[in-house]
Enzyme design. Structure first.
Site, PDB file in Angstrom:
ATOM      1  CD  GLU A 190      38.084  33.785  60.837  1.00 57.88           C
ATOM      2  OE1 GLU A 190      38.603  34.721  61.497  1.00 57.88           O
ATOM      3  OE2 GLU A 190      36.966  33.874  60.316  1.00 57.88           O
ATOM      4  CD  GLU A 221      33.407  32.146  62.052  1.00 55.48           C
ATOM      5  OE1 GLU A 221      33.550  33.381  61.922  1.00 55.48           O
ATOM      6  OE2 GLU A 221      34.122  31.443  62.779  1.00 55.48           O
TER       7      GLU A 221
HETATM    8  C1  FCB Z   1      35.520  35.699  62.649  1.00 57.57           C
HETATM    9  C2  FCB Z   1      35.779  34.855  63.883  1.00 57.57           C
HETATM   10  C3  FCB Z   1      34.618  34.755  64.829  1.00 57.57           C
HETATM   11  C4  FCB Z   1      33.867  36.070  64.926  1.00 57.57           C
HETATM   12  C5  FCB Z   1      33.523  36.584  63.555  1.00 57.57           C
HETATM   13  C6  FCB Z   1      32.707  37.854  63.557  1.00 57.57           C
HETATM   14  O1  FCB Z   1      36.706  36.237  62.193  1.00 57.57           O
HETATM   15  O2  FCB Z   1      36.128  33.544  63.509  1.00 57.57           O
HETATM   16  O3  FCB Z   1      35.105  34.313  66.072  1.00 57.57           O
HETATM   17  O4  FCB Z   1      34.582  36.963  65.667  1.00 57.57           O
HETATM   18  O5  FCB Z   1      34.687  36.797  62.824  1.00 57.57           O
END
Ligand code: FCB
Length: 451
Positions: A176, A361
């Site tokens: 990210e 994610e």
């Molecule tokens: C993302 C992050 C991860 C976690 C999720 C909820 O932005 O990569 O570490 O905090 O959100």
């Protein structure tokens, strides 16, 4: 996407996805390991958390889930759940406590043991090299704003690659980059907590330079499984007002397009340059070729929809968040599975074509409790099945989607929200560190079992 009750849904199962589609779960080093163990050096998250007002209850990652000692049992949870893969990250400060120079062998050995534990259970290891814990000694030198940061990062990457690189199913350079730079240097919500447009622009460029440097060094070593993990939100204007539409376009450029456009096309979006270009380092154009060298796969993190309104009272980017009518998670994030479908199709059409994509994610936080030994989390079950539906639809529309990692395997250190926000499919009692698989874990186990 429909919003019927979880019980009414006919959930998709493994056989609805292409052969070889990976089901996994993700974590990150500082959020789960327990940073106080094994000779790790201080990170900017330790100092950010120790500064009043930054983190809920001023909690830090010193103990976290103690995965440093409990990784075997955690990998058993994945194996017993029938998962295929584990996404984890390596902490720079654990391996090189001062950020540069001497290597902490004990820290490096931990990742060797973890890799063995993953492989011994028949799981695939998917590594993210940097998931946010900049060594504090490098933050002293400006961290992501320092023009040499890509070289420091490249050296760290080679140390990791020497130890475990040959055993990784995939490697992502950075997690990210928007959060690493904009969220942490412009909005100030994450470490190092800066609110400075020059620092933001520089870190937005340097983090991509570091990505390019890592790709180049790993390519030289013959690695073929290289990518990056980028976060995207489903950005929409708060109304039909042209000012709101303009505000949403600006935010889309800074939050969603900046990083993928640089990597896939070698340039930055005009709407973002309008505010940021005066603050970029001189000669930034010369770096774009190194930034846009080919990758082998793209990691996509997706959580929510974000409405954006015009804010005439503040300087560029003249945006402010607005709240919509969709149901929200414990984070206050609007749940919008359709945004994931649209994002994946858009990435294929506009940026990456047939390049393999993994959803690295996706998940939700809820105020979960253990009652009589079980955690009932129907909201999370619904969130997962709806987002699986969105991924399934994207595949039907031609997206080369190869896998899905639930965030997160465990409740863990949720950055500025400390241990309050629970994203895990496994509950963690932060007093005893006991793990309790939630109903969502059992649901996923059922959906992905090989019959
Ligand atoms: C993302 C992050 C991860 C976690 C999720 C909820 O932005 O990569 O570490 O905090 O959100």
């Amino acid at each position: 996407m429909t919003s019927s009750s979880p019980l009414a849904r006919s959930a998709l199962t493994r056989k609805d996805f292409p052969n070889g589609f990976l089901f996994g779960a993700a974590t990150a080093a500082y959020q789960v390991e327990g940073h106080k163990f094994g000779g790790a050096g201080p990170t900017h998250w330790d100092t950010f958390a120790a500064t009043p007002g930054n983190v809920l209850r001023a909690e830090d990652g010193a103990l976290a889930c103690d995965q440093y000692h409990r990784y075997g049992a955690d990998m058993d949870l994945l194996k017993d759940g029938g998962f295929d893969a584990y996404r984890f990250s390596t902490s720079w400060a654990r391996v090189i406590p001062e950020g540069r120079g001497a290597v902490n062998r004990e820290g490096l050995d931990y990742y060797d043991r973890l890799t063995d534990a993953i492989l011994e259970r028949g799981l695939e290891p998917h590594l993210t090299l940097y998931h946010w814990e900049m060594p504090a000694a490098l933050t002293d030198l400006g961290g992501w704003t320092n023009p040499d940061v890509h070289l420091w990062f490249g050296d760290f990457v080679e140390v990791i690659d020497d130890k475990i690189g040959d055993r990784m199913a995939s490697v992502a350079t950075i997690n990210e980059p928007w959060c690493v730079s904009y969220l942490s240097h412009f909005l100030g919500h994450h470490a190092p907590g800066r609110r400075d447009i020059r620092a933001a622009a520089r870190s937005m460029h340097h983090v991509l330079k570091a990505h390019g440097e890592a790709i180049a060094r790993l390519r030289d070593r013959g690695r073929k499984n290289l990518g990056i993990v980028i976060n995207f939100e489903h950005t929409q204007p708060a109304s039909d007002d042209p000012n709101d539409i303009q505000a949403a376009a600006t935010q889309d450029a800074t939050n969603n397009r900046w990083f993928i456009e640089a990597i896939a096309k070698g340039h930055y979006p005009q709407e973002a340059l309008a505010g940021l270009e005066p603050h970029l380092p001189k000669g930034w154009q010369d770096d774009m070729a190194a930034i846009s060298q080919p990758i082998d796969w793209l990691g996509v993190n997706y959580y929510f929809r974000q409405l954006v309104a015009h804010d005439g009272s503040s300087p560029w980017p003249h945006t402010k968040p607005a709240q919509g009518h969709l149901a929200t998670t414990q984070m206050g994030w609007e749940i919008c599975p359709e945004g994931l479908r649209a994002l994946l199709v858009n990435l294929k059409d506009r940026y990456v074509g047939d390049l393999p994509i993994m959803v690295t994610e996706n998940g939700m936080a809820w105020d979960d409790h253990v009652k009589n030994g079980v955690v009932h989390d129907p909201e999370r079950c619904a969130y997962i099945t709806d987002h699986m539906g969105a991924m399934h639809q994207a595949i039907a529309e031609g997206v080369n989607l190869k896998g899905f990692f639930y965030w997160s395997l465990l409740d863990n250190y949720e950055w500025a929200f400390g241990y309050e926000r629970r994203f895990g499919m496994v509950h963690v009692d932060f007093e005893t560190l006991q793990r309790t698989p939630k109903a969502s874990y059992h649901m996923l186990k059922d959906l992905i079992k090989r019959s």
